[in-house]
Design a protein around this motif. Structure first.
Motif, PDB file in Angstrom:
ATOM      1  N   ALA A  65       0.812  -1.022  -0.199  1.00  0.00           N
ATOM      2  CA  ALA A  65      -0.095   0.104   0.036  1.00  0.00           C
ATOM      3  C   ALA A  65       0.893   1.159  -0.014  1.00  0.00           C
ATOM      4  O   ALA A  65       0.645   2.432  -0.542  1.00  0.00           O
ATOM      5  CB  ALA A  65      -1.062   0.113   1.188  1.00  0.00           C
ATOM      6  N   SER A 105     -11.782  -6.717   7.792  1.00  0.00           N
ATOM      7  CA  SER A 105     -12.855  -7.605   7.647  1.00  0.00           C
ATOM      8  C   SER A 105     -12.558  -8.911   8.217  1.00  0.00           C
ATOM      9  O   SER A 105     -13.636  -9.514   8.530  1.00  0.00           O
ATOM     10  CB  SER A 105     -12.954  -7.679   6.251  1.00  0.00           C
ATOM     11  OG  SER A 105     -11.929  -8.248   5.794  1.00  0.00           O
ATOM     12  N   ASP A 161       2.325   1.787  -3.507  1.00  0.00           N
ATOM     13  CA  ASP A 161       0.940   2.419  -4.302  1.00  0.00           C
ATOM     14  C   ASP A 161       0.908   3.947  -4.173  1.00  0.00           C
ATOM     15  O   ASP A 161       0.583   4.868  -5.049  1.00  0.00           O
ATOM     16  CB  ASP A 161      -0.449   1.729  -3.963  1.00  0.00           C
ATOM     17  CG  ASP A 161      -0.526   0.516  -4.681  1.00  0.00           C
ATOM     18  OD1 ASP A 161       0.237  -0.133  -5.540  1.00  0.00           O
ATOM     19  OD2 ASP A 161      -1.264  -0.499  -4.040  1.00  0.00           O
ATOM     20  N   GLY A 190      -7.102   5.157   4.291  1.00  0.00           N
ATOM     21  CA  GLY A 190      -8.226   4.875   3.332  1.00  0.00           C
ATOM     22  C   GLY A 190      -7.872   3.717   2.168  1.00  0.00           C
ATOM     23  O   GLY A 190      -8.714   3.454   1.119  1.00  0.00           O
ATOM     24  N   ALA A 191      -6.666   3.206   2.289  1.00  0.00           N
ATOM     25  CA  ALA A 191      -6.391   2.221   1.279  1.00  0.00           C
ATOM     26  C   ALA A 191      -7.161   1.105   1.234  1.00  0.00           C
ATOM     27  O   ALA A 191      -7.438   0.590   2.387  1.00  0.00           O
ATOM     28  CB  ALA A 191      -4.910   1.994   1.406  1.00  0.00           C
ATOM     29  N   PRO A 192      -7.587   0.332   0.175  1.00  0.00           N
ATOM     30  CA  PRO A 192      -8.394  -0.844   0.117  1.00  0.00           C
ATOM     31  C   PRO A 192      -7.845  -1.874   0.987  1.00  0.00           C
ATOM     32  O   PRO A 192      -8.561  -2.602   1.608  1.00  0.00           O
ATOM     33  CB  PRO A 192      -8.565  -1.191  -1.445  1.00  0.00           C
ATOM     34  CG  PRO A 192      -8.160   0.206  -2.041  1.00  0.00           C
ATOM     35  CD  PRO A 192      -7.190   1.007  -1.150  1.00  0.00           C
ATOM     36  N   VAL A 193      -6.627  -2.004   1.121  1.00  0.00           N
ATOM     37  CA  VAL A 193      -5.885  -3.111   2.025  1.00  0.00           C
ATOM     38  C   VAL A 193      -6.363  -3.319   3.278  1.00  0.00           C
ATOM     39  O   VAL A 193      -6.700  -4.167   4.072  1.00  0.00           O
ATOM     40  CB  VAL A 193      -4.485  -2.955   2.002  1.00  0.00           C
ATOM     41  CG1 VAL A 193      -3.767  -1.745   2.769  1.00  0.00           C
ATOM     42  CG2 VAL A 193      -3.750  -4.232   2.758  1.00  0.00           C
ATOM     43  N   TRP A 194      -6.793  -1.924   3.947  1.00  0.00           N
ATOM     44  CA  TRP A 194      -7.306  -1.769   5.429  1.00  0.00           C
ATOM     45  C   TRP A 194      -8.618  -2.275   5.467  1.00  0.00           C
ATOM     46  O   TRP A 194      -9.099  -3.092   6.413  1.00  0.00           O
ATOM     47  CB  TRP A 194      -7.169  -0.554   5.861  1.00  0.00           C
ATOM     48  CG  TRP A 194      -5.755  -0.051   5.819  1.00  0.00           C
ATOM     49  CD1 TRP A 194      -5.013   0.838   5.111  1.00  0.00           C
ATOM     50  CD2 TRP A 194      -4.720  -0.542   6.715  1.00  0.00           C
ATOM     51  NE1 TRP A 194      -3.666   0.878   5.495  1.00  0.00           N
ATOM     52  CE2 TRP A 194      -3.370   0.059   6.418  1.00  0.00           C
ATOM     53  CE3 TRP A 194      -4.690  -1.660   7.540  1.00  0.00           C
ATOM     54  CZ2 TRP A 194      -2.156  -0.532   6.839  1.00  0.00           C
ATOM     55  CZ3 TRP A 194      -3.312  -1.895   8.304  1.00  0.00           C
ATOM     56  CH2 TRP A 194      -2.352  -1.333   7.776  1.00  0.00           C
ATOM     57  N   ARG A 195      -9.417  -2.265   4.484  1.00  0.00           N
ATOM     58  CA  ARG A 195     -10.802  -2.770   4.377  1.00  0.00           C
ATOM     59  C   ARG A 195     -10.727  -4.357   4.330  1.00  0.00           C
ATOM     60  O   ARG A 195     -11.445  -4.893   4.992  1.00  0.00           O
ATOM     61  CB  ARG A 195     -11.587  -2.090   3.296  1.00  0.00           C
ATOM     62  CG  ARG A 195     -12.122  -1.041   3.535  1.00  0.00           C
ATOM     63  CD  ARG A 195     -13.172  -0.228   2.347  1.00  0.00           C
ATOM     64  NE  ARG A 195     -12.729  -0.479   1.115  1.00  0.00           N
ATOM     65  CZ  ARG A 195     -12.056   0.358   0.390  1.00  0.00           C
ATOM     66  NH1 ARG A 195     -11.952   1.793   1.054  1.00  0.00           N
ATOM     67  NH2 ARG A 195     -11.853   0.142  -0.714  1.00  0.00           N
ATOM     68  N   GLU A 196      -9.672  -4.722   3.687  1.00  0.00           N
ATOM     69  CA  GLU A 196      -9.643  -6.351   3.656  1.00  0.00           C
ATOM     70  C   GLU A 196      -8.951  -6.717   5.072  1.00  0.00           C
ATOM     71  O   GLU A 196      -9.430  -7.852   5.468  1.00  0.00           O
ATOM     72  CB  GLU A 196      -8.392  -6.650   2.420  1.00  0.00           C
ATOM     73  CG  GLU A 196      -7.991  -8.270   2.277  1.00  0.00           C
ATOM     74  CD  GLU A 196      -7.026  -8.414   1.370  1.00  0.00           C
ATOM     75  OE1 GLU A 196      -6.704  -9.383   1.443  1.00  0.00           O
ATOM     76  OE2 GLU A 196      -6.769  -7.358   0.625  1.00  0.00           O
TER      77      GLU A 196
END
Length: 452
Positions: free
Chosen positions: A207, A243, A210, A234-240
């Motif tokens: 991340a 979860s 990126d 806010g990077a998508p990796v943190w949502r992954e």
């Protein structure tokens, strides 16, 4: 109760966001750096761990190809200096045969530090050494991690809080009970199961890559990103990651690493988490250790072989080099302290050496304005027991410590500037000639600064 430790830099270490026009020139085992005393090679050893066999191989390489000594860096890596011209190929073969180059393309990104007493003294919330090995394997298998700077740093803290002062780019912190760990990069944090921690650290590094690309900074460190990497939250990796996280984090309790009382007796000196020299008692699930200080982080191959001998004959067969330029010998005890002391290493917890550091200085570094190692040795006793002191041959201050410390910088006219650096410090430089330096050092090392 103070907040849990983070890997964000101290206020005095924040940087203006740069735009990098080139890759960093950080040396490695295959990319040698030319210094005034010959070529320099930096060998990454994740968490500072080397087997006794690898230790002997490094000693042989330093003796045959270099100046007969090994330097310990502030990331717990090892350097060989004074290497002759054209020896790079032979050095690479020696290191590869010893298993010190498992992934040549990735060798400069294996910058991993970890709590050096983890699993040895029964403290901390989790033995992080297995996680170190998993993270190293993931870094070496990734097609993206070679794009990381050779300065990018990973840290794994077993919960005692000793890694928090190192300002790592990605940090894993074990929480009480050992059921979850906190992974932090910039302002972003995720709580995951310990077995998921290494993968979370890898994803955090990706991340960062990126973000460095998207912002156009080509940053080397997280703190070089705009707002010190705040956008990573806010990077998508943190949502992954979140979860699949365990139960939401609770406020730190009295046994948390955030509690200042949890620093314990193995902390060396004010503001330092370094293991003190001497025997480290075994905890309920530990094996104990012998902690050895290395004056100014430089030891002869003879002294290094003494430690390897102890590891093989009386310990678990490995050494752990620390970011505070010391060595821990797991499994060894007080009965083995005599030989290291006779070899010039430090095993006495009352020694002033653990509070003193220095860069290479003259004659090894062309930029240095003084022989700082000699001057540091001559002023060893000045202010002993106070704030850590670090001697620098120029304003670059290579290898200086974190936290609060006394900054001694050569000015090129036989004088040094003496100041106190770190969070809360506000002590302007005091320029002194060598004959007057002891009093200035003693005064600076007794200054108290507000804690954050």
């Amino acid at each position: 109760m103070p907040p849990a430790p983070s890997n964000r830099p101290n206020r005095d270490e924040t940087l203006v966001t740069p735009v990098r026009e080139r890759g960093d020139a950080c040396p490695g085992a295959l990319r040698l750096h030319t210094a005034d005393d010959g070529a320099l090679a930096r060998v990454r050893v994740p968490a500072g761990v080397v087997s006794a066999a690898q230790a002997y191989a490094l000693a042989d390489a330093a003796e045959r190809l270099g100046d007969g000594a090994l330097d310990i860096t502030s990331r717990g890596n090892l350097q060989l200096r004074g290497l002759g011209p054209g020896c790079g190929g032979e050095l690479a073969r020696l290191l590869d045969a010893a298993g010190l180059l498992p992934a040549p393309r990735h060798e400069r990104v294996r910058n991993i530090v970890a709590s050096p007493l983890s699993g040895l003294d029964g403290r901390g919330h989790l033995d992080v050494q297995p996680l170190v090995r998993e993270l190293d394997a993931l870094l070496c298998a990734s097609g993206r991690t070679p794009d990381l700077s050779g300065r990018f740093l990973f840290a794994l803290d077993d919960g005692r809080g000793d890694m928090t002062e190192l300002a790592a780019d990605v940090m894993l912190l074990a929480e009480p009970g050992g059921a979850r760990v906190r992974v932090t990069v910039g302002a972003a944090s995720a709580w995951v199961r310990p077995e998921d921690g290494p993968r979370a650290m890898l994803l955090a590094a990706e991340a960062f890559l990126d973000a460095a690309s998207a912002t156009g900074t080509k940053a080397w460190r997280v703190r070089e990103l705009p707002a010190q990497g705040a956008e990573l939250a806010g990077a998508p990796v943190w949502r992954e990651l979140t979860s699949s996280a365990p139960a939401p984090p609770s406020p730190p309790g009295p046994d948390s690493a955030a509690d200042p009382e949890s620093a314990g007796p193995e902390s060396a000196g004010p503001g330092s988490a370094a293991p003190v020299p001497g025997a480290v008692p075994a905890g309920p699930h530990g094996v104990g250790a012998l902690s050895v200080g290395v004056p100014l982080g430089r030891l002869s191959v003879a002294a290094w072989r003494v430690l390897a001998d102890i590891a093989r004959a009386h310990g678990t067969g490995e050494l752990r080099v620390t970011p505070w330029r010391g060595v821990v010998v797991p499994g060894a005890g007080p009965g083995q302290s005599g030989a290291p002391a006779a070899a010039g290493l430090v095993t006495d917890p009352a020694s002033p050496w653990p509070g003193v550091g220095a860069c290479t200085g003259r004659p090894g570094c062309a930029k240095s304005l003084a022989d700082v190692r000699a001057d540091a040795t001559a002023h060893l006793a000045a202010g002993a027991g106070g704030l850590p002191v670090y001697w620098s041959g120029c304003e670059r201050r290579c290898g200086h410590p974190r936290g609060t410390w006394v900054d001694v910088v050569a000015t090129g006219d036989g004088r040094y500037d003496v100041a106190v650096r770190g969070a809360g410090a506000d002590v302007p430089p005091d320029r002194r000639a060598l004959p007057e330096l002891a009093d200035a050092l003693a005064a600076a090392r007794t200054i108290t600064t507000p804690t954050k």
